[in-house]
Motif scaffolding. Structure first.
Motif, PDB file in Angstrom:
ATOM      1  N   LYS A 168      74.125 -10.685 -39.397  1.00  0.00           N
ATOM      2  CA  LYS A 168      73.666  -9.750 -38.369  1.00  0.00           C
ATOM      3  C   LYS A 168      73.008  -8.551 -39.041  1.00  0.00           C
ATOM      4  N   LEU A 169      71.794  -8.235 -38.607  1.00  0.00           N
ATOM      5  CA  LEU A 169      71.032  -7.134 -39.185  1.00  0.00           C
ATOM      6  C   LEU A 169      71.015  -5.955 -38.233  1.00  0.00           C
ATOM      7  N   ASP A 170      71.420  -4.784 -38.738  1.00  0.00           N
ATOM      8  CA  ASP A 170      71.330  -3.593 -37.898  1.00  0.00           C
ATOM      9  C   ASP A 170      69.922  -2.989 -38.008  1.00  0.00           C
ATOM     10  N   GLU A 171      69.713  -1.896 -37.300  1.00  0.00           N
ATOM     11  CA  GLU A 171      68.374  -1.299 -37.249  1.00  0.00           C
ATOM     12  C   GLU A 171      67.912  -0.843 -38.634  1.00  0.00           C
ATOM     13  N   PHE A 172      68.819  -0.280 -39.407  1.00  0.00           N
ATOM     14  CA  PHE A 172      68.479   0.166 -40.765  1.00  0.00           C
ATOM     15  C   PHE A 172      67.985  -1.002 -41.602  1.00  0.00           C
ATOM     16  N   GLN A 173      68.712  -2.120 -41.576  1.00  0.00           N
ATOM     17  CA  GLN A 173      68.309  -3.293 -42.344  1.00  0.00           C
ATOM     18  C   GLN A 173      66.971  -3.847 -41.852  1.00  0.00           C
ATOM     19  N   GLN A 174      66.819  -3.943 -40.549  1.00  0.00           N
ATOM     20  CA  GLN A 174      65.583  -4.489 -39.987  1.00  0.00           C
ATOM     21  C   GLN A 174      64.374  -3.656 -40.403  1.00  0.00           C
ATOM     22  N   ASN A 175      64.527  -2.340 -40.394  1.00  0.00           N
ATOM     23  CA  ASN A 175      63.404  -1.470 -40.784  1.00  0.00           C
ATOM     24  C   ASN A 175      63.062  -1.636 -42.260  1.00  0.00           C
ATOM     25  N   LYS A 176      64.074  -1.747 -43.102  1.00  0.00           N
ATOM     26  CA  LYS A 176      63.835  -1.939 -44.531  1.00  0.00           C
ATOM     27  C   LYS A 176      63.130  -3.273 -44.795  1.00  0.00           C
ATOM     28  N   ILE A 177      63.562  -4.300 -44.102  1.00  0.00           N
ATOM     29  CA  ILE A 177      62.944  -5.615 -44.278  1.00  0.00           C
ATOM     30  C   ILE A 177      61.505  -5.599 -43.769  1.00  0.00           C
ATOM     31  N   LYS A 178      61.261  -4.902 -42.681  1.00  0.00           N
ATOM     32  CA  LYS A 178      59.916  -4.839 -42.119  1.00  0.00           C
ATOM     33  C   LYS A 178      58.938  -4.193 -43.101  1.00  0.00           C
ATOM     34  N   VAL A 179      59.377  -3.161 -43.817  1.00  0.00           N
ATOM     35  CA  VAL A 179      58.513  -2.484 -44.789  1.00  0.00           C
ATOM     36  C   VAL A 179      58.069  -3.442 -45.893  1.00  0.00           C
ATOM     37  N   THR A 180      59.018  -4.205 -46.423  1.00  0.00           N
ATOM     38  CA  THR A 180      58.670  -5.094 -47.530  1.00  0.00           C
ATOM     39  C   THR A 180      57.892  -6.312 -47.049  1.00  0.00           C
ATOM     40  N   VAL A 181      58.156  -6.771 -45.806  1.00  0.00           N
ATOM     41  CA  VAL A 181      57.335  -7.831 -45.209  1.00  0.00           C
ATOM     42  C   VAL A 181      55.888  -7.380 -45.105  1.00  0.00           C
ATOM     43  N   ASN A 182      55.682  -6.159 -44.596  1.00  0.00           N
ATOM     44  CA  ASN A 182      54.318  -5.656 -44.419  1.00  0.00           C
ATOM     45  C   ASN A 182      53.577  -5.548 -45.744  1.00  0.00           C
ATOM     46  N   GLU A 183      54.272  -5.151 -46.803  1.00  0.00           N
ATOM     47  CA  GLU A 183      53.628  -5.077 -48.102  1.00  0.00           C
ATOM     48  C   GLU A 183      53.182  -6.459 -48.569  1.00  0.00           C
ATOM     49  N   LEU A 184      54.039  -7.444 -48.393  1.00  0.00           N
ATOM     50  CA  LEU A 184      53.686  -8.792 -48.818  1.00  0.00           C
ATOM     51  C   LEU A 184      52.531  -9.361 -47.993  1.00  0.00           C
ATOM     52  N   LEU A 185      52.487  -9.028 -46.718  1.00  0.00           N
ATOM     53  CA  LEU A 185      51.363  -9.470 -45.890  1.00  0.00           C
ATOM     54  C   LEU A 185      50.044  -8.863 -46.380  1.00  0.00           C
ATOM     55  N   LYS A 186      50.086  -7.591 -46.788  1.00  0.00           N
ATOM     56  CA  LYS A 186      48.885  -6.941 -47.324  1.00  0.00           C
ATOM     57  C   LYS A 186      48.470  -7.567 -48.657  1.00  0.00           C
ATOM     58  N   GLU A 187      49.462  -7.873 -49.500  1.00  0.00           N
ATOM     59  CA  GLU A 187      49.142  -8.534 -50.766  1.00  0.00           C
ATOM     60  C   GLU A 187      48.485  -9.886 -50.513  1.00  0.00           C
ATOM     61  N   LYS A 188      49.044 -10.629 -49.574  1.00  0.00           N
ATOM     62  CA  LYS A 188      48.481 -11.941 -49.249  1.00  0.00           C
ATOM     63  C   LYS A 188      47.040 -11.810 -48.755  1.00  0.00           C
ATOM     64  N   GLU A 189      46.806 -10.820 -47.924  1.00  0.00           N
ATOM     65  CA  GLU A 189      45.448 -10.600 -47.409  1.00  0.00           C
ATOM     66  C   GLU A 189      44.471 -10.273 -48.528  1.00  0.00           C
ATOM     67  N   ALA A 190      44.949  -9.526 -49.539  1.00  0.00           N
ATOM     68  CA  ALA A 190      44.078  -9.119 -50.645  1.00  0.00           C
ATOM     69  C   ALA A 190      43.641 -10.292 -51.510  1.00  0.00           C
ATOM     70  N   VAL A 191      44.421 -11.375 -51.510  1.00  0.00           N
ATOM     71  CA  VAL A 191      44.081 -12.537 -52.344  1.00  0.00           C
ATOM     72  C   VAL A 191      43.868 -13.782 -51.489  1.00  0.00           C
ATOM     73  N   ALA A 192      43.473 -13.575 -50.238  1.00  0.00           N
ATOM     74  CA  ALA A 192      43.359 -14.695 -49.318  1.00  0.00           C
ATOM     75  C   ALA A 192      42.428 -15.792 -49.812  1.00  0.00           C
ATOM     76  N   ASP A 193      41.401 -15.386 -50.558  1.00  0.00           N
ATOM     77  CA  ASP A 193      40.439 -16.381 -51.049  1.00  0.00           C
ATOM     78  C   ASP A 193      41.024 -17.256 -52.167  1.00  0.00           C
ATOM     79  N   LEU A 194      42.173 -16.873 -52.717  1.00  0.00           N
ATOM     80  CA  LEU A 194      42.800 -17.638 -53.800  1.00  0.00           C
ATOM     81  C   LEU A 194      43.888 -18.576 -53.284  1.00  0.00           C
ATOM     82  N   ILE A 195      44.210 -18.449 -51.994  1.00  0.00           N
ATOM     83  CA  ILE A 195      45.296 -19.243 -51.420  1.00  0.00           C
ATOM     84  C   ILE A 195      44.691 -20.442 -50.718  1.00  0.00           C
ATOM     85  N   ARG A 196      45.033 -21.609 -51.221  1.00  0.00           N
ATOM     86  CA  ARG A 196      44.512 -22.854 -50.672  1.00  0.00           C
ATOM     87  C   ARG A 196      45.190 -23.160 -49.334  1.00  0.00           C
ATOM     88  N   LYS A 197      44.390 -23.418 -48.336  1.00  0.00           N
ATOM     89  CA  LYS A 197      44.928 -23.702 -47.003  1.00  0.00           C
ATOM     90  C   LYS A 197      45.451 -25.131 -46.919  1.00  0.00           C
TER      91      LYS A 197
END
Length: 341
Positions: A312-341
């Motif tokens: 069970k994740l409380d609000e504090f945990q959910q917010n922390k996880i959301k921050v690191t998810v968003n960073e990884l999504l931005k990293e993925k977007e930055a190298v999208a041309d290198l990721i084979r579909k």
């Protein structure tokens, strides 16, 4: 390329396995190779064939590393192959430590590092796909590890996705150390630490479920220390080490890499460990979208890892996880041309 056979000093109880280490003349590999050769990775009855890669201009230095490995007279080292040829290094690999990557230089933006190392890991993924054992277990150690592992995985479509992982075990071990010091306890007495997300300052070292000698103790941990000291210290530990020794952490990174793959291969004895693995495997569990390599708490059994479910994740945990998810999504977007579909 050069190949050497090491003398066998003890009975070989199993057939040798092939272990790839890239960036073989670098600091992390220098520590890692001797741990593997000594049996710390897979045990004292498992011979290994070391297949060590580095760039063409690093072959002289790599030859020196091989000379030292030979001088160690390790009974478990069946053979050493060192080369700059992917078809030689990745051939029939059972385990692959992807250490080689460009370090972040002065003034370099994280996006530049992502792109340059991403191009390296495209080639690594393609080489693994073409030459390695299809059951090869892969660990990305070279930064940025999560996105590098994602790129390699996408470029190796014939290897199961779950065989690609990235290292957050160093962050897990750092968290153990910090909490052990705070509690004046042995790290072996501490359980259920979790590191979520990216191996970066956005990672979330989570003590919500932590135990001491099997007893839950979260309520006994001061919140101010937890939020203002523990989390930032673990997140910034790599930077602190660079400031202290004028070089990045190498021996502790190598030790964490051994811990990661050893537990994956042999089992974690019911203990939680942190591994960055494909989020595609878990259908959005814990609010993590598919398409990322994301660190979760897992338990390793019989050569596989299993997500710790039902937390069970409380609000504090959910917010922390959301921050690191968003960073990884931005990293993925930055190298999208290198990721084979």
């Amino acid at each position: 390329m050069f190949k050497v056979l090491s003398r066998a000093f003890s009975q070989q109880l199993k057939d040798p396995v092939r272990v790839v280490v890239t960036g073989g003349s670098g600091q992390i590999a220098y520590s890692l190779l001797f741990r593997i050769a000594s049996g710390s990775l897979l045990g004292e009855n498992q011979p290994v064939i070391l297949q060590i890669y580095d760039l063409p201009h690093m072959q002289a230095a790599l030859r020196g590393v091989v000379m030292e490995l030979l001088d160690g007279a390790f009974p478990l080292v069946h053979e050493i192959v060192a080369s700059d040829l992917p078809e030689t290094i990745y051939a029939n690999a059972d385990y692959a430590f992807l250490v080689g990557a460009k370090p972040r230089g002065p003034g370099m933006e994280r996006g530049d590092l992502l792109k340059q190392n991403g191009e390296i890991f495209v080639k690594v993924g393609q080489a693994l796909d073409k030459y390695a054992n299809k059951n090869v277990k892969v660990l990305a150690v070279g930064n940025p590890v999560n996105t590098n592992a994602l790129i390699a995985m996408s470029n190796a479509p014939s290897i199961p996705k779950e065989n690609f992982t990235a290292m957050t075990r160093l962050d897990h071990n750092r968290a153990l150390c910090q909490l052990g010091t705070y509690l004046n306890a042995k790290v072996t007495d501490i359980g259920n630490i979790a590191v979520w997300g990216n191996h970066s300052p956005t990672m979330f070292p989570d003590l919500s479920y932590v135990t001491l000698n099997g007893d839950k103790i979260r309520g006994k941990i001061d919140n101010t220390w937890y939020e203002k000291e523990f989390i930032p210290v673990v997140q910034q530990r790599g930077t602190a080490i660079i400031a202290a020794r004028k070089a990045s952490s190498a021996a502790s990174a190598a030790s964490a890499a051994v811990d990661h793959v050893r537990d994956w291969a042999i089992g974690s004895n019911g203990n939680w460990v942190s591994m960055a693995v494909p989020s595609d495997l878990y259908n959005g569990e814990y609010g993590v979208p598919p398409g990322l390599i994301f660190s979760y708490p897992v338990v390793c059994v019989n050569g596989a890892y299993q997500l710790v479910k039902g937390l069970k994740l409380d609000e504090f945990q959910q917010n922390k996880i959301k921050v690191t998810v968003n960073e990884l999504l931005k990293e993925k977007e930055a190298v999208a041309d290198l990721i084979r579909k």
